[in-house]
Write an enzyme that holds these catalytic residues in place. Sequence first.
Site, short mmCIF file in Angstrom:
data_model
loop_
_atom_site.label_atom_id
_atom_site.label_comp_id
_atom_site.label_asym_id
_atom_site.label_seq_id
_atom_site.Cartn_x
_atom_site.Cartn_y
_atom_site.Cartn_z
N CYS A 24 0.79 7.98 -4.30
CA CYS A 24 1.40 6.73 -3.83
C CYS A 24 0.48 5.94 -3.30
CB CYS A 24 2.48 7.14 -2.76
SG CYS A 24 1.83 7.99 -1.30
N ASN A 37 -0.76 8.25 0.61
CA ASN A 37 -0.64 9.61 0.79
C ASN A 37 -0.21 10.49 1.98
OD1 ASN A 37 -3.04 12.15 -0.13
ND2 ASN A 37 -0.88 12.17 -0.85
N CYS A 52 3.17 9.45 3.08
CA CYS A 52 4.77 9.55 3.15
C CYS A 52 5.41 10.15 1.93
CB CYS A 52 5.37 8.06 3.56
SG CYS A 52 4.95 7.51 5.05
N ARG A 53 5.42 9.39 0.89
CA ARG A 53 6.12 9.59 -0.41
C ARG A 53 5.24 10.72 -1.39
NH1 ARG A 53 5.93 3.64 -2.79
NH2 ARG A 53 4.20 3.72 -1.54
N SER A 54 4.19 10.58 -1.71
CA SER A 54 3.50 11.47 -2.50
C SER A 54 3.40 12.99 -1.72
CB SER A 54 2.15 11.11 -3.26
OG SER A 54 1.14 10.81 -2.11
N ASP A 58 8.72 2.48 -0.46
CA ASP A 58 7.76 2.85 0.57
C ASP A 58 8.57 2.95 1.98
OD1 ASP A 58 5.72 3.01 2.61
OD2 ASP A 58 4.54 1.48 1.84
P1 4NP Z 1 3.03 6.01 1.30
O1 4NP Z 1 3.25 5.15 2.48
O2 4NP Z 1 2.06 5.06 0.35
O3 4NP Z 1 4.22 6.39 0.99
O4 4NP Z 1 2.10 7.09 1.83
C1 4NP Z 1 2.43 4.25 3.08
C2 4NP Z 1 1.72 4.77 4.22
C3 4NP Z 1 0.76 3.81 4.90
C4 4NP Z 1 0.53 2.55 4.47
C5 4NP Z 1 1.14 2.18 3.32
C6 4NP Z 1 2.19 3.07 2.55
N1 4NP Z 1 -0.32 1.81 5.13
O5 4NP Z 1 -0.37 0.32 4.60
O6 4NP Z 1 -1.04 2.28 5.84
#
Ligand code: 4NP
Length: 159
Positions: free
Chosen positions: A9, A12, A14-16, A126
């Site tokens: 994702c 790294n 939340c989703r992955s 997200d």
């Molecule tokens: P993820 O979510 O891609 O599912 O881990 C996010 C976590 C942090 C950010 C973006 C997406 N960020 O911009 O910090």
Amino acid sequence: MSTDVLFVCLGNICRSPTAHGVFEKMVAEAGFIGEIRVESAGTGNWHIGERPDPRSTQAAAARGYKLDHLRAREFVSSDFQRFDYILAMDHSNLSIIKSKQPANFTGEVGLFLAYAPNLRVDEVPDPYYGGEKGFDNVLDMVEAASRGLLKQICQQNGL
Ligand code: 4NP
């Protein structure tokens, strides 16, 4: 030879990592530890070394999945040498992965939700800037796609 799966994702956190924890547990429960190996990574570098977002960890724990042991890392080109499946949570991350894909990569690069066609959506949204419900929604989608992926890997490898 193991089958190695990498979930990708953006952050790294939340989703992955959610996909990592859920799929890892399903693999263990099916008795395939060592035969199917799981990791996760992010295309962004903001959260390297961090634990998953506490909202992800909490939502996952409520369904019996552990994420505490995971630490964020960045997706790197050498991942193409280590993984058979590189599965993105959305189109944007898939494009970034494909832009680094060497011509000789023989594994599969694609969207994780391709393994859950019944959901009729192809991206895991997200949840980072949204409310708590977003994290449960991620889990619903990830559980469905994990079941489909495990079935496919088992069929393909005679497991
Ligand atoms: P993820 O979510 O891609 O599912 O881990 C996010 C976590 C942090 C950010 C973006 C997406 N960020 O911009 O910090």
